[in-house]
Design a protein around this motif. Structure first.
Motif, short mmCIF file in Angstrom:
data_model
loop_
_atom_site.label_atom_id
_atom_site.label_comp_id
_atom_site.label_asym_id
_atom_site.label_seq_id
_atom_site.Cartn_x
_atom_site.Cartn_y
_atom_site.Cartn_z
N ARG B 48 0.82 -1.21 0.00
CA ARG B 48 0.00 0.00 0.00
C ARG B 48 0.86 1.27 0.00
NH1 ARG B 48 -5.29 -0.43 1.13
NH2 ARG B 48 -5.30 1.51 2.29
N PHE B 53 -1.47 4.42 -1.14
CA PHE B 53 -2.64 4.51 -0.26
C PHE B 53 -2.24 4.86 1.16
CE2 PHE B 53 -4.19 1.14 -3.32
CZ PHE B 53 -4.78 2.08 -4.15
N LEU B 55 0.90 6.88 3.32
CA LEU B 55 2.08 7.73 3.15
C LEU B 55 3.13 7.30 4.16
CD1 LEU B 55 0.60 11.26 2.44
CD2 LEU B 55 1.66 9.62 0.86
N PRO B 73 -1.91 8.42 -5.07
CA PRO B 73 -2.05 7.20 -5.87
C PRO B 73 -2.38 7.49 -7.33
CG PRO B 73 -3.40 7.07 -3.89
CD PRO B 73 -2.75 8.41 -3.88
N ALA B 74 -3.21 8.52 -7.55
CA ALA B 74 -3.68 8.79 -8.90
C ALA B 74 -2.53 9.12 -9.84
CB ALA B 74 -4.69 9.93 -8.88
N CYS B 78 0.59 3.12 -10.85
CA CYS B 78 0.71 1.74 -10.41
C CYS B 78 -0.65 1.08 -10.62
CB CYS B 78 1.05 1.66 -8.92
SG CYS B 78 2.70 2.22 -8.52
N MET B 80 -3.28 -1.71 -9.64
CA MET B 80 -3.45 -2.53 -8.44
C MET B 80 -4.60 -3.50 -8.63
SD MET B 80 -2.72 -2.21 -4.80
CE MET B 80 -3.51 -2.87 -3.34
N PHE B 82 -6.94 -5.74 -6.27
CA PHE B 82 -7.24 -5.85 -4.85
C PHE B 82 -7.63 -7.28 -4.49
CE2 PHE B 82 -7.54 -1.49 -5.88
CZ PHE B 82 -7.17 -0.81 -4.74
#
Lengths: 548, 325
Positions: B48, B53, B55, B73-74, B78, B80, B82
């Motif tokens: 994460r 997601f 820091l 994240p945007a 990357c 992802m 889930f």
């Protein structure tokens, strides 16, 4: 959302909510205290005050008992047994909950009141010269409460039964428990949270109930009607003390009942499948259950049908007859034909729309900041405060808030965040907004809690910024919760009477006030027509809101 | 070596007692790295942190030489997948896969969506709703959605844990083949050793927030860097004292012997066979030694019977300093 912005926004929202919800209550308490010993002494020494307080309390407790006595057996009947018409009847008998209490009260008046259909029929059959009864006093209030509030027990007990794990009951039976043993030792204890929740709802609704005591109370006063009467008499300090006293009773009652509600053991155990419904096999019993069910449904719908009938009675055409001799759509034509008569409908619609929208915006802000299962650490600190503030108006009767807002916004003192709003059209929608915060807040926060955080993360990792995530993922997923919360809030505001009677002005007089003034000048048909419109609009809005 | 993805002393503090890291890791372009550890070891936190997601409280993350430590994240690019796939339930498969392609023209987007779905063998599934799909299909849609915007790194959170066991092994092979075909640098989280070994080029083992060892599967198994790695990766007998000495271990150290590195012999450590667990080609024997230790021995299915008195010897032992466990 920006990590640094979160806590600031959460703090700002907390302050805004506190100003809307908590501040007016504090003003009432302060005013009650500032009124000096005089008002308090009068409150303590006048027997009428204690009488009203005691009446509020016992009426509320009796309402809980009556509502439970009707609602819980019905829940078992509809959830555990199978008989023809079960589905239709099951949703029909939930109807009183969805209609504004005020509509139910006037419908009752037209049906069971001293000049209502039933009284006239009895009078005609027995050849009496005077109506056989007067629907007045504590008994009348309890009748209305039982009629409209059993639904809470019915719905919550049914929901509780529906998520009951059948294997728990089977386990009890395998351990040798008989049917009654299973009921008393397994089923009812597991239903306790549902029943406790329903009890709490009914208690708060009955304690804050205003329409029924106002219309049917006569000389019998409960705290809500007492407060409004005192205010009309101009005894403001005493009204403040009364309001503070009612608020205190409400908060104590809330806290005590909340505790009995307890934690839901069913949640901890996880899900199983509910017991299968048992069809009633013996034809005689099945016929009886079906007939009783339909009879009950008709009995429940009768007041609303009465309302529709009365709305078709032209002014002055119905005097001593058992049934109205003339029926026409004249009342509706007048209502929609004369702009001045249409005003209350327009007023109610715009105020309900604006207040619902504002309540939704606040609820969304609360949800976005603290509603997630994993709130951002810093903003999460405000979680408890925001949740409490959003729920608070629910724990206090509408009369308390109406008086509190009137007291708060009758003074011009911008430095203490008070402006004169009394006499303007703004105050009533503001009161609707405050009163609607719990229902929208509860819906939206529940929606946020059910939201899988991974969905928003997925959107973010696919390149969506926070606004994109909100617009493309969060909002569409929250739509059912928003629709449910908005429709309930809208209907509550549309049919509100308790806050309106304290805060309305001529320019924003809502439907309920217009119904009361029509009744006062004996324009029963117009009053009923407004009632029917209220009923139909509420039904439509709730129907739309409940659609998935 | 400067990697394609670099974690440099990355650290996340959850509470005064729970900290993940500092962890450093270099990942080469096109490499598949497994983050392996028990639950609570911090493997998901590392993933994460990579996705953005969470820091980091310290350290640095770089992708393709670009410092992304503070990037949301945007903007990390990357992809992802889930654990529960997180397919948007209000959108159909095509809209899900096209979600990250909203900057493209409609025509290009549709083509890209079709190509991505074809990549995962779901061509023509655009108008299905996620809930109409089987678990395996949902997983592939999630993969297609993550890959469609052509991310720099693919992140997978327990990618196979939601599939039934029969499907898992096949999916594992297909997944690896697909990732290698695309050539994307991949990091995935798992708590199953077999999955990590099968799918990963290298495996990073985590325990209680610490990165214990990073290496190829053989390295981890043959040359574990710590007692934890030795016991978490593969089956292991952990012995001390007299039993350890008898098998060739040293005093003051913890000795680890794998079941296949023990054998029945004519002389050695005496014991009694207490249990035999038959697996087909071989059997595991529980031998109780005289000092009271229990050893697991892998041998032929007919090597001994329950109740037999046997002698056990070790072909190889691993030793670790005692103390930290």
């Amino acid at each position: 959302m920006n990590a640094r912005l979160g806590p600031t926004a959460a703090a700002a929202l907390t302050v805004l909510l506190a100003w809307l919800v908590l501040y007016p209550i504090l003003i009432v308490v302060a005013d009650a205290a500032a009124g000096g010993g005089d008002a308090v002494t009068r409150f303590v020494t006048r027997p009428g005050e204690w009488g009203a307080l005691w009446a509020s309390l016992w009426i509320s407790l009796a309402s809980v008992a009556l509502a439970a006595a009707i609602g819980v057996p019905l829940a078992f009947l509809f959830e555990w047994l199978e008989f023809p018409g079960r589905k239709t009847l099951g949703s029909l008998i939930a109807l009183p909950a969805v209609l504004p209490p005020f509509v139910g009260v006037i419908a009752f008046l037209f049906l069971y009141g001293e000049s209502g259909f039933v009284a006239r029929a009895v009078q005609a059959v027995l050849g009496l010269t005077r109506p056989p009864w007067r629907l007045q006093g504590a008994g009348a209030i309890l009748l209305v409460h039982a009629y409209s509030m059993y639904v809470y027990f019915y719905l919550l007990a049914r929901a509780g039964l529906a998520k009951l794990d059948a294997s728990l009951i089977e386990a009890a039976q395998a351990l040798g428990a008989g049917r009654w043993d299973t009921l008393s030792r397994v089923t009812l204890p597991l239903l306790r949270p549902a029943l406790g929740g329903a009890g709490l709802l009914v208690f708060m609704a009955a304690l804050g109930s205003f329409s029924a005591p106002y219309v049917f109370g006569g000389g019998f006063r409960v705290m809500t009607t007492q407060i409004v009467a005192t205010k009309l008499n101009g005894e403001l300090p005493l009204a403040m003390v009364e309001t503070a006293a009612l608020a205190l009773v409400a908060v104590v009652g809330f806290a005590v009942l909340r505790r009995t509600e307890g934690n839901d053991p069913l949640i901890a155990l996880g899900k199983g499948t509910a017991p299968r419904r048992r069809p009633i096999r013996r034809p005689g019993v099945r016929g009886f259950a079906t007939a009783a069910g339909w009879l009950f449904a008709v009995l429940l719908l009768l007041p609303h049908l009465t309302l529709a009938l009365v709305s078709l009675v032209p002014y002055g055409s119905w005097t001593t007859e058992t049934l109205p001799p003339v029926l026409s759509l004249g009342n509706y034509q007048r209502l929609f034909g004369e702009p001045e008569r249409l005003r209350p409908l327009v007023n109610s619609l715009w105020m309900a729309t604006v207040s619902t929208f504002a309540a939704l915006v606040l609820a969304l802000a609360a949800g976005a900041l603290i509603g997630r299962r994993r709130p951002r650490e810093a903003a999460g600190r405000f979680r408890g405060a925001i949740e409490t503030l959003v729920a608070l108006p629910w724990a206090l009767p509408g009369t308390v808030f109406a008086i509190a807002l009137a007291a708060t916004f009758s003074v011009s003192s911008p430095i203490t965040l008070r402006w004169v709003l009394v006499g303007t059209v703004v105050l009533l929608p503001l009161a609707y907004l405050v009163r609607n915060l719990p229902v929208t807040g509860r819906a939206v926060l529940a929606g946020y809690r059910q939201l899988d955080p991974a969905l928003e993360e997925a959107a973010a990792s696919l390149g969506a910024g926070w606004w994109g995530v909100f617009r493309r993922v969060t909002l569409p997923l929250l739509r059912p919760a928003l629709a449910a919360g908005a429709s309930l809030a809208f209907v509550a505001a549309l049919g509100d009477f308790v806050t309106s009677i304290v805060l309305y002005t001529y320019d924003n007089r809502p439907i309920s006030i217009e119904i009361m003034s029509s009744l006062r000048v004996s324009e029963l048909g117009v009053a009923a027509a407004f009632g029917v419109i209220l009923m139909v609009v509420s039904g439509l809005v709730l129907g739309v809101g409940a659609r998935r | 070596m400067t990697g394609f993805v670099t974690l440099d002393g990355i650290r996340k503090r959850w509470s005064p007692t729970v900290t993940v890291g500092p962890a450093s890791l270099e990942i080469a372009r096109g490499e598949i790295v497994a983050l392996l550890g028990p639950s609570g070891s911090g493997k998901t936190t590392v993933l994460r942190l990579l996705a953005g997601f969470e820091l980091a409280d310290g350290g640095r993350i770089a992708i393709e030489g670009e410092d992304v430590t503070a990037l949301p994240p945007a903007r990390r690019r990357c992809g992802m997948v889930f654990q529960h796939y997180a397919l948007f339930p209000h959108l159909d498969v095509g809209e899900n896969v096209g979600f990250g392609l909203d900057r493209l023209e409609r025509h290009d987007r549709d083509r890209k969506v079709a190509a991505s779905l074809e990549l995962v063998d779901l061509a023509g599934f655009e108008r299905r709703k996620p809930h109409e799909l089987s678990g395996g299909q949902q997983q592939r849609v999630a993969l297609a959605r993550a890959l469609a915007p052509e991310p720099r790194v693919l992140l997978l959170d327990e990618p196979l844990s939601n599939l039934d066991p029969a499907l898992r092994e096949r999916t594992r092979r297909e997944l690896r083949a697909l990732i290698k075909r695309v050539g994307i640098t991949t990091v995935f989280v798992t708590h199953e050793q077999e999955e990590a070994f099968d799918l990963g080029d290298r495996v990073a083992v985590l325990d209680r927030g610490r990165l214990e060892q990073v290496g190829a599967p053989e390295d981890l198994y043959e040359r574990p860097a710590s007692l934890f790695v030795a016991t978490f990766v593969g089956r292991a007998n952990v012995v001390r004292g007299a039993t350890a000495r008898a098998l060739g271990g040293r005093d003051g150290e913890v000795t680890v012997v794998r079941p296949e590195q023990l054998r029945f012999a004519d002389a050695g450590l005496p014991g009694v066979v207490r249990e035999r667990r038959y697996t087909g080609a071989a059997a595991f024997y529980q031998v109780e030694t005289e000092p009271g230790d229990r050893l697991e021995v892998l041998a032929g299915p007919a090597a001994a019977r329950v109740g037999d008195r046997v002698y056990v010897e070790a072909t190889r032992v691993l030793t670790f300093a005692a103390g930290r466990e």
